[in-house]
Scaffold this active site. Structure first.
Site, short mmCIF file in Angstrom:
data_model
loop_
_atom_site.label_atom_id
_atom_site.label_comp_id
_atom_site.label_asym_id
_atom_site.label_seq_id
_atom_site.Cartn_x
_atom_site.Cartn_y
_atom_site.Cartn_z
N HIS A 109 0.86 -1.18 0.00
CA HIS A 109 0.00 0.00 0.00
C HIS A 109 0.90 1.24 0.00
O HIS A 109 2.14 1.12 -0.04
CB HIS A 109 -0.96 -0.02 1.19
N GLY B 21 1.87 3.15 2.23
CA GLY B 21 2.88 3.19 3.30
C GLY B 21 4.15 2.47 2.87
O GLY B 21 5.25 3.02 2.96
N HIS B 22 3.99 1.24 2.38
CA HIS B 22 5.16 0.51 1.86
C HIS B 22 5.82 1.31 0.73
O HIS B 22 7.04 1.42 0.66
CB HIS B 22 4.74 -0.83 1.25
P1 AMP Z 1 5.12 -5.24 6.30
O1 AMP Z 1 4.86 -5.67 4.91
O2 AMP Z 1 3.89 -5.02 7.11
O3 AMP Z 1 6.15 -6.12 6.98
O4 AMP Z 1 5.79 -3.81 6.21
C1 AMP Z 1 6.96 -3.59 5.46
C2 AMP Z 1 7.54 -2.25 5.85
O5 AMP Z 1 6.61 -1.22 5.54
C3 AMP Z 1 7.85 -2.15 7.34
O6 AMP Z 1 9.11 -1.50 7.51
C4 AMP Z 1 6.71 -1.33 7.85
O7 AMP Z 1 7.03 -0.59 9.02
C5 AMP Z 1 6.46 -0.40 6.68
N1 AMP Z 1 5.10 0.15 6.74
C6 AMP Z 1 3.94 -0.54 6.89
N2 AMP Z 1 2.89 0.32 6.98
C7 AMP Z 1 3.40 1.57 6.88
C8 AMP Z 1 2.84 2.88 6.92
N3 AMP Z 1 1.53 3.09 7.07
N4 AMP Z 1 3.67 3.94 6.80
C9 AMP Z 1 5.02 3.75 6.64
N5 AMP Z 1 5.61 2.54 6.61
C10 AMP Z 1 4.81 1.46 6.73
#
Ligand code: AMP
Length: 298
Positions: free
Chosen positions: A47, A49-50
């Site tokens: 999304h 954020g990623h």
């Molecule tokens: P995940 O796929 O949930 O393991 O997340 C991968 C990376 O994206 C991790 O470093 C998370 O902290 C980061 N991440 C997830 N959601 C957000 C967000 N809303 N804003 C910024 N970084 C994010």
């Protein structure tokens, strides 16, 4: 800041590799060209954020590798590993559009072959907050991140502040184990109404999504109260909990104000603090946090 020198690849040129050998070969070639290597570890279902991490990496480094791996060892037995959202083709397209050079998407058996038996455990930082609610979670996170760092050997790796404790643990692990490379933490991306983006938000119904706003609201409340001069931290904690508990459909795991380095609960305000919250809303377990900074001259 160092500006990228290599042109971003055209969308057709992004490599997708599944084996450690293929990843290493492509990255070694980039390194031999003198390129600065970035790694953005993810579990996919990407999304905005990623993608903010991916975009920052593409702006700051020459060669950007994104890993997509839903890591079984960080899920508890009753958690959502099987149901965790997977959207591989859409993820590849999003990475292409950002100008990613390489997507590393290993199978579980590549990362954890049958004979796998080595895990990373951090004392202290892993025992509080998420670690207390999800025993073994950070053992799985630290192990997979260490493996990804060893495979890619990035100059810079990117993590989100959204998972505050996770990035703190990774920083500590890299320091303790003398890992080379820099870690950069990027700000949390939110919806306009404050909801932090999360792959698990897609589990929320319309009503649950409204209830989920109580997480960011209780963090904002803590920030407002402490920056306005409230000195009773325990009172602010109770106010955070009251806001969450009065919201139907929210089951709180924790809501607290902690020291940003040790993550221990604080009893009195300090210059740098972090408010953190975790709650279940419907079948989505959500986390969020907000740094709080008090001016030194008050
Ligand atoms: P995940 O796929 O949930 O393991 O997340 C991968 C990376 O994206 C991790 O470093 C998370 O902290 C980061 N991440 C997830 N959601 C957000 C967000 N809303 N804003 C910024 N970084 C994010």
């Amino acid at each position: 800041m160092r500006f990228a020198t290599a042109a971003r690849p055209s969308t057709a040129d992004m490599l997708v590799v599944r084996s450690v050998e293929d990843a290493r070969r492509e990255i070694a070639a980039a390194r031999a060209r003198g390129e600065e290597i970035a790694l953005v570890p993810t579990m996919g279902a990407l999304h905005a954020g990623h993608l903010s991490l991916v975009q920052t990496a593409c702006e700051e480094c020459d060669f950007v590798a994104v890993s997509i791996f839903v890591n079984p060892s960080q899920f508890g037995p009753n958690e959502d590993f099987d149901k965790y959202p997977r959207a591989f083709e859409a993820d590849l397209q999003a990475c292409r559009e950002c100008g990613v050079n390489l997507v590393f998407a290993p199978d579980v058996s590549t990362i954890y072959p049958d004979t796998f038996s080595t895990f990373v455990e951090l004392e202290g930082l892993s025992d509080v907050l998420e670690g207390r609610c999800r025993p073994g979670h950070f053992r799985g996170v630290a192990t997979v991140v260490l493996k990804l760092l060893n495979i890619v050997q990035p100059d810079v790796s990117y993590f989100g502040r959204k998972d505050y404790q996770q990035q703190a643990i990774i920083r500590r692990m890299c320091r303790d184990l003398d890992m080379p490379g820099e870690i950069r933490t990027c700000d949390t991306v939110r919806e306009l109404d404050g909801l932090a983006l999360s792959s698990r938000n897609r589990y929320l119904s319309d009503d649950e999504r409204i209830a989920a706003l109580s997480l960011s609201k209780c963090l904002k409340l803590a920030k407002q109260r402490l920056t306005a001069g409230e000195t009773d931290v325990e009172l602010v904690r109770r106010e955070m909990l009251a806001l969450l508990n009065k919201t139907r459909g929210v089951a709180v795991d924790y809501a607290t104000i902690a020291d940003p380095d040790s993550l221990a609960d604080i009893t009195a305000p300090q210059l740098e603090m972090i408010a953190l919250v975790a709650a279940k809303v419907g079948r989505a377990r959500l986390i969020d946090n907000l740094p709080i900074h008090l001016p030194a001259d008050r």
